[in-house]
Structures are given as structure tokens and as C-alpha cells.
Design a protein around this motif. Structure first.
Motif, PDB file in Angstrom:
ATOM      1  N   UNK A 380       0.883  -1.689   0.010  1.00  0.00           N
ATOM      2  CA  UNK A 380      -0.223   0.048   0.297  1.00  0.00           C
ATOM      3  C   UNK A 380       0.849   1.222   0.068  1.00  0.00           C
ATOM      4  N   UNK A 382       2.826   4.405  -1.888  1.00  0.00           N
ATOM      5  CA  UNK A 382       3.281   5.037  -3.260  1.00  0.00           C
ATOM      6  C   UNK A 382       5.452   4.285  -2.890  1.00  0.00           C
ATOM      7  N   UNK A 398       8.075  11.388   0.018  1.00  0.00           N
ATOM      8  CA  UNK A 398       7.183  11.486  -0.391  1.00  0.00           C
ATOM      9  C   UNK A 398       6.023  11.416   1.225  1.00  0.00           C
ATOM     10  N   UNK A 400       7.132  13.694   3.298  1.00  0.00           N
ATOM     11  CA  UNK A 400       7.502  14.527   3.898  1.00  0.00           C
ATOM     12  C   UNK A 400       7.889  14.813   5.539  1.00  0.00           C
ATOM     13  N   UNK A 406       2.571  10.993  14.688  1.00  0.00           N
ATOM     14  CA  UNK A 406       1.916  10.921  13.635  1.00  0.00           C
ATOM     15  C   UNK A 406       2.315   9.032  12.529  1.00  0.00           C
ATOM     16  N   UNK A 409      -0.383   5.633  13.537  1.00  0.00           N
ATOM     17  CA  UNK A 409      -1.688   6.309  12.741  1.00  0.00           C
ATOM     18  C   UNK A 409      -1.437   5.840  11.381  1.00  0.00           C
ATOM     19  N   UNK A 410      -0.002   6.310  10.577  1.00  0.00           N
ATOM     20  CA  UNK A 410       0.325   6.288   9.810  1.00  0.00           C
ATOM     21  C   UNK A 410       0.590   4.983   9.092  1.00  0.00           C
ATOM     22  N   UNK A 413      -2.912   2.982   9.196  1.00  0.00           N
ATOM     23  CA  UNK A 413      -3.699   3.076   7.998  1.00  0.00           C
ATOM     24  C   UNK A 413      -2.841   1.954   6.540  1.00  0.00           C
ATOM     25  N   UNK A 414      -2.090   2.186   6.584  1.00  0.00           N
ATOM     26  CA  UNK A 414      -1.258   1.351   5.577  1.00  0.00           C
ATOM     27  C   UNK A 414      -1.076   0.125   5.521  1.00  0.00           C
ATOM     28  N   UNK A 416      -3.783  -1.252   6.553  1.00  0.00           N
ATOM     29  CA  UNK A 416      -5.412  -1.486   6.506  1.00  0.00           C
ATOM     30  C   UNK A 416      -6.151  -1.861   8.499  1.00  0.00           C
ATOM     31  N   UNK A 418      -7.045   1.421  10.259  1.00  0.00           N
ATOM     32  CA  UNK A 418      -8.174   2.555  10.931  1.00  0.00           C
ATOM     33  C   UNK A 418      -9.253   1.854  10.981  1.00  0.00           C
ATOM     34  N   UNK A 419     -10.177   2.245  11.273  1.00  0.00           N
ATOM     35  CA  UNK A 419     -11.305   2.974  11.049  1.00  0.00           C
ATOM     36  C   UNK A 419     -11.704   4.135  10.875  1.00  0.00           C
ATOM     37  N   UNK A 420     -13.012   4.501  10.361  1.00  0.00           N
ATOM     38  CA  UNK A 420     -12.925   6.006   9.985  1.00  0.00           C
ATOM     39  C   UNK A 420     -13.117   6.679  11.535  1.00  0.00           C
ATOM     40  N   UNK A 432      -9.765   4.970  16.758  1.00  0.00           N
ATOM     41  CA  UNK A 432      -9.183   3.723  16.073  1.00  0.00           C
ATOM     42  C   UNK A 432      -9.977   2.864  16.656  1.00  0.00           C
TER      43      UNK A 432
ATOM     44  N   UNK B  64      -8.225   7.696   8.772  1.00  0.00           N
ATOM     45  CA  UNK B  64      -9.238   7.382   7.517  1.00  0.00           C
ATOM     46  C   UNK B  64     -10.476   8.613   8.127  1.00  0.00           C
ATOM     47  N   UNK B 395       2.760  14.607  -4.639  1.00  0.00           N
ATOM     48  CA  UNK B 395       3.782  14.478  -3.489  1.00  0.00           C
ATOM     49  C   UNK B 395       4.854  15.783  -3.221  1.00  0.00           C
TER      50      UNK B 395
END
Lengths: 443, 443
Positions: A380, A382, A398, A400, A406, A409-410, A413-414, A416, A418-420, A432, B64, B395
Motif C-alpha cells: 500500500x 507509493x 513522499x 515529507x 503521527x 496512525x500512518x 492506515x497502511x 488497513x 484504522x477505522x474511520x 481507532x 481515514x 507529493x
């Protein structure tokens, strides 16, 4: 009944490597380069090539963090959830700390007296260790109680130790360790933000009295006479810092939903892992020093990833070399880490993270507030255009510039996990995912 | 007398396009590419070429977001000013919500009972719509009061609906929708942060009782027998979430000084616009679906920009395609948006913003916490070197990585609408300009 939610098939796992003190500053000896730039690191470079890179402020821009605060931030715990460095050290040294007890991180140090003032000459007493350190531990523990307060001093790794005080005391007292040499030891006083001033005053008085006794006990001790005779700095003081008390904190597993394990040797990192409720593992050759078993640690992590979601590997060696100012050793250490990483390079479906908790400069021999390099490689992600993992390239990546808080949480997410945001599934209305909600029954 | 300040001559206007769910993740079907990369988008690319690009975390890195929280953030409203998703949906569906009434976002869903526990099989009951959904609406509204609390269920678009409760109730209750399939419906309970626990307990009890009745009303209803007969999943439950009550909020116009209009079709986005006090417009062919009138929406925006400072256009279609996992349709939708944008490409003195509120992945069919691509094109913008508008290029853009809450201040600045930080022109001592200060009189 509390109900668990099944995993999504693509909930990937995380290999999380902290190379303590990895980054550096331009060194004249390397013509303005850094050890990470000078090292031959084909595996980290390949991970960077396949992944995304960036820079990270472990706490915030410009702040040089100690390893404990930095690692807590990187694991998603802000500073107000820090129990104090002493607690982390105590947990990591398997000292059975009880609630309410006060713990400090200590250095066995060398001081010199002038007009009654103690000047710090070596914060690590020549990296004292072994029998000498054990003898000092014994002598300090023989000092006994002061005003009904009991003391336990435990030597841990090299010059390091932990001091535990048993009594009704305050954690809001200042460090005696000035973190510099050729300056006086600082008197312990109540912190300005202490709300329990009276208790803090009593605690400071007891600590000043105790460390006075430590000095007079150690200065003429045989162990130190012998050390001076062979040209070694005496271990004639205990510099204390990082007052802490055990508090309540949510485990890493519960907070983020990762089943986590840690592979760490040095006490503080074992302490972090224990404090966060990670299962703690060691390898026989893991030392917390540049002679550690690099490959053994990575292979252990791979094995643990069979049954854990998140495996944190801590390698202390780059920090040790940097604090000595030994950039040649730092290069070797980085190359050894890189060689060991080859074993995980092609593991599928594992998100691989390589970073550090702070930069340690071979020039100043101290932590700096520079942002740290980070790479994340795997599903997942890039890929960006960064093909080399070092201080001078990853700022173009990418990711930054992110903050330590942070990072998890990143990774959630990567992988899969996390929930909304804003989903109010559990009583705690977490952001979470927690698999701990009560099912609705129509019976 | 309250006095308005004259516009500066170069106060430009803003065209603000949200392509809902625009970004994606690398897809195997596209050899690791994304729909935005695969789409032919000459207009967006030209806007990127002439403008500045970057990535944006709608809420914060890795999180998300649902569309409602994300859009509020992007319009400069932090989460603590969110009235609850239910309120946004109710406003957007023109349900006359009164102060104090409790509103929920609902899905007509398919559940299966096992030992009294209801398992979610399809959160959208096969995207039920039309007469079937209307029949379910009628049956649910026939249930009547529970403990003096009245219920109004209104079906909106496809499987979506709003539930309004009339009584002295609390919004601090958890979602029953677990946001997953093959797991139990969650029991509604008071949120742990509820300060009105007793009222929240009563509210939760009433909701559990009501939804129990909903299930027993719907499970053997004729409409569902017919659906099952033709192989469609029955709409036998109402999944509720996003409890909310109408609160006080400052309008977008007053907060930022833009006279704003919105062009949106789907209920939630109409709700956001209404909640923020934007004037709301529709176009005859606007559907909130991939068959919407793309060109009509852009032309409407151009017309509105004659008399408004800020026109927000919401296009739901990319999100709809992504939630279905239909990457081919997503590519077509993106190309249709791009075609429609040609009408605004050369409009002078209008700042053009193209972005999304969140990434929706065609792979997971869910929102992700990845940063979203953004472009800003028009007066006062420094073009960067990015010539293609997609996840893999932006990015590197000049905006770097920003947060949703930063966006409106950036647009205020580029359109010469900000005043210096700290200037206290009005009683409220706002950071941003308000044309509502009282003139000084010497009479």
C-alpha cells in the motif's frame, strides 16, 4: 459477552526497527558527510527505493529528545503519558517497582570537589562496569535509610543504574545530573511546576542528603583507590535524574489494536516495551552494545512476526558509537545492521519501518534536535523517487516531514487497521478500532 | 450602525471542487497504478502545470476520515464544532430538525439472526432503493412511540436514511453500525465521555428497543419476502450511527468573509452547505451518482461566481465508484469531471481548487487515511514543477503536506482576503477579517 471482530485478510504486519542515534551531522572527518552516508547500505537503499521516505521530528522541530520521550512519542504516547525516566529504567532492569515508589535513572560518575562543590569530570566514570560497578552498588546500598525513607540502588548496564526510594515522596523534583562536564552537580530542588511543594521539598532534601552520603562513602572506597592507581576515573558519585512514579497507561495492544512484541537488550528500551505492555524477547547475543548479535535480532523478529502483528526491534549500537564520537565504529555498526536486514528484505506482506528515535552527533557526542530519517516499505506504499537512505536524500521523500506522534496512525492506515475517524463504536468513542464492543441482542 | 469595508480590487474569487473519494491506492489491475493515474485528464494536468500542488491530510496523517468530518475540516471547522453526522444528514434531506431533537444517519441493511444476535451481512441491503426503500420507510414509521419518544425515519438516497427522535434525549450514545460485515450489530450504549449518563442510558435503551422492533417489523415484511424471492438481500434492519443535535455554529460567510454558495446533490453535502450557511443550488441533472450532470454543475458554478466569492462544487461520483470497487467506472468518472472542468480552465481572476475530502480505495472499497492530492491554480500562485495531477506526482509539489484546517487560510491569503494575524478589528478579536466593526463617531 464482548465480541471480537474478525481480521480483514489484508491487515498487514509491521516490522519496526529503531536504530538508536542513527542520523548524524556533517563531519569534517568525512568531508562534510555523515556515517550513514559513508556506510555501504544496499539493503536500506533497496527498501527506500521500493518504499516511501521522509524526515520525522520525534517530538517537535529542533527539540533534542532523550530516547524515552522520543520512543513513547513514536509509539503514539504524548509526553503527558510519560511516567518518568526512572520508571522506564526500573521496569527495564526488572526492579519490582510498586505503585507510589519513586524511581530515578542514575549514572555512576566521576566528580571532583572544590570548596565543597562537586564538579562533574566524567558523567560515566570512564564507562565503568563489571565488578567495579557491582562493588559501588553494594556500597551505596549499605548507606541505609534517611528519615524513614529506604533506598535501593541497582546497577544495570555499564555506568547506568536505577535508584528507588520507598516512602511518601514527590516526583516533582529536579535532576542533579547537569548533563555536562566541568560544571557543578546541581542541587535537587522542587520543580517550579510542582503542586505538592512541601512533599517535593522533603523529597529534594532527602535526595541531597543521600547523595552527600554517597559521595563520602565512595570517595575513599578501595574500588576507587584501585581505579585511580591504574589510571581509571573513580566512580565516586551517583548522578540522578528523571524522577518518576508508575502510573496507569493504556497498553500499545489496546490503544492501537496491534499484538506487539519487542526485541531489545538495553534496560531503557526493555522498560519502554514493558511499560507499553509489549511481550519482551531477547536473543542470546543481544548486548545493547556494538558487539550485539544483529542478525540474531532480525531473525528473532521474523520468527515473532509469525504470531505477532507488530515487532519492535531496538538496536542501541549506533547511539553508543555516537556518544563516544567514534564515527568509524558508527559506520561499521550501520553496515552490520544493513547486512542483517537482508533477511527481511523480501518478506511479503510485512510493512518495514527503519528509523531512529533521535539523531546522535559524533561531533558533539550528544543527541541533536535534527529531524530523523525514516523509510516505510511494503504493501500500500507509493514509492517515491528516493533511492538512497541517508540524511541528505530523504527530505525529498513522499512522507515529507512528519511528527513522531503521527507515525503509528500512518502505519495503522497502511496496514488497513484504522477505522474511520469519528466512528463511535465503543463506549470510549475511540478514533481507532477496538474489537471490544457489545453485540446487540434481540432476544 | 455596523459598517462594511470595501473590497480591495484584487480580492479574487474561489472555485472549490471536491471530487469525493478521488485518490486511490496502487491497484494490481492497473499494474500498480491508480484510476487518477490511468485517467486522461488534460485539464487537471494543465491546472496543475499552471498552479501549485501538494498532499493534504484532511484531519491528520493516517486518519481515514468520513466525508462529514473531512469537509468540515477543509472548510476550517475543527471536530469540536461538528454537530453529529445525523444533523448533517437531516439538514441535507430537508427534514425540519428542531433544536433539541436527536438525529442519526441510517443505512437500510441486511442482517442475519443467530442465537438472538444480529449479524451484519450487507450494510446497504444490496444498495436498496426506490419503492422497496419507501415501503421500508413506511413500515418503520408505523412502529410508533416508545416511552413517549416519537420517531421519524426518512429514506434519502439509495440505502441511506435519517432517523429523528423527539424527546428529552442525549447525543452521547454509541453507533450500532459496526462498519463491517459478518460481525454483530453493536448494542447502543452511553459513550464513556458522556456527562449526561442517565439521559444517555435512557436514550440508548430506547434506541435498542426501537431497532429491535424495526427488525421484527421488517424481517417478515412482504417487501423483503419479494426481494428474497428474486435473489436480493432483504432490507431487514436500520443501522444507526452519528448521533447529533443541532448546535450553534458561525456561518462560513461570517467566519471567513467569503460570500459562499454550494452546488451539491447528495444529502450529506447539502447538509454540510446548509450547516455552514452557504446558499445551496442544484442543477436539474445533478444526482450524487456517476450519471450526474458534470458539465451542468461546473457551468452553474461559473454562473454563481458572478455574484458569490466562493463556490463549492461537490461531485460524489468517484466515491460511489470506489465504494463499489469499480475502478473502470472511477476512471470514466474522473475523465468526465476533467472534461467538464474545461469550461473553467481559462476563467481569469478565479482561484481554482481541485481536491477531495478523503481517498477511497477501489481495493478495500473503504476510505483510507492516505493524504489526498490537491491543486490550486490561479492568481498569486507560484507554479511548481508538477505537470501531472495524480497521487504519484503531487507529493513533489510546492504546497508540500498540509492539513485540512490550513486550506481556507491559504485560500484567504491567495485571494488577498486575510488581514495580519493579531489585528483586533472587531470585538471578537478574530484572526481573520470581518466586515462588522462599529465605526467611531465624534458626534
Amino acid at each position: 459477552m464482548i465480541c471480537g471482530v474478525k481480521s480483514m485478510s489484508d491487515k498487514n504486519k509491521v516490522f519496526f526497527l529503531i536504530c538508536d542515534g542513527l542520523g548524524d551531522r556533517p563531519l569534517n572527518e568525512l568531508k562534510g558527510g555523515t556515517p550513514l552516508e559513508a556506510a555501504d547500505t544496499p539493503v536500506m537503499d533497496e527498501l527506500a527505493y521500493r518504499g516511501i521516505t521522509g524526515i520525522m521530528d520525534p517530538i517537535s522541530p529542533g527539540l533534542p529528545p532523550p530516547s524515552d520521550s522520543a520512543q513513547l512519542a513514536i509509539f503514539g504516547y504524548p509526553f503527558n503519558q510519560h511516567p518518568g525516566r526512572g520508571v522506564i529504567e526500573a521496569l527495564g532492569s526488572s526492579i519490582p517497582l510498586k505503585k507510589g515508589e519513586l524511581a530515578f535513572r542514575c549514572n555512576i560518575a566521576t566528580v571532583e570537589e572544590a570548596n565543597g562543590i562537586l564538579y562533574v569530570k566524567d558523567r560515566r566514570a570512564g564507562r565503568i562496569k563489571g565488578d567495579d560497578a557491582k562493588e559501588i552498588e553494594k556500597l551505596v546500598n549499605d548507606i541505609g535509610e534517611i528519615k524513614g525513607v529506604g533506598f535501593l540502588f541497582k546497577h544495570t548496564l555499564e555506568h547506568r543504574g536505577v535508584l528507588v526510594l520507598r516512602g511518601n515522596l514527590s516526583r516533582h523534583v529536579t535532576d542533579m545530573d547537569p548533563h555536562k562536564v566541568d560544571v557543578p552537580v546541581a542541587k535537587c530542588i522542587p520543580r517550579e511546576d510542582a503542586k505538592d511543594t512541601l512533599k517535593a521539598r522533603k523529597t529534594a532534601d532527602i535526595l541531597n542528603e543521600f547523595t552527600r552520603k554517597v559521595y563520602f562513602t565512595l570517595k575513599d572506597a578501595n574500588v576507587n583507590k584501585e581505579r585511580v592507581k591504574v589510571g581509571l576515573p573513580p566512580g565516586n558519585f551517583i548522578l540522578i535524574r528523571g524522577a518518576g512514579k508508575l502510573g496507569e497507561t493504556e497498553s500499545f495492544n489496546l490503544k492501537w489494536g496491534f499484538k506487539a512484541a519487542a526485541v531489545a537488550a538495553a534496560p531503557m528500551y526493555r522498560g519502554i516495551a514493558k511499560y507499553l505492555g509489549m511481550d519482551l524477547y531477547t536473543v542470546p547475543g543481544g548486548t545493547g552494545l556494538p558487539n550485539t548479535d544483529y542478525k540474531g535480532k532480525i531473525l528473532k523478529a521474523l520468527e515473532l512476526l509469525e504470531r505477532y502483528d507488530f515487532v519492535y526491534v531496538h538496536i542501541k549500537a549506533p547511539d553508543v558509537s555516537s556518544h563516544k564520537g567514534n564515527w568509524k565504529e558508527k559506520i561499521e555498526v550501520i553496515e552490520k545492521i544493513d547486512g542483517a536486514l537482508e533477511n527481511i528484505l523480501d518478506s511479503n506482506n510485512i510493512l518495514k519501518v527503519v528509523t531512529t528515535d533521535h539523531v546522535t552527533s559524533c561531533k558533539s557526542k550528544m543527541h541533536t534536535g535534527d529531524p530523523v530519517p525514516i523509510l516505510i516499505s511494503g504493501p500500500n506504499v507509493f514509492p517515491d523517487n528516493v533511492k538512497r537512505f541517508c540524511e541528505r536524500t530523504v527530505y525529498r521523500g513522499g512522507l515529507h516531514r512528519i511528527k513522531g506522534l503521527d507515525l503509528i496512525p500512518i502505519l495503522m492506515n497502511l496496514t488497513n487497521r484504522s477505522i474511520e475517524f469519528g466512528v463511535q463504536l465503543t463506549a470510549k468513542a475511540r478514533f481507532y478500532f477496538k474489537s471490544d464492543y457489545e453485540p446487540f441482542s434481540v432476544q
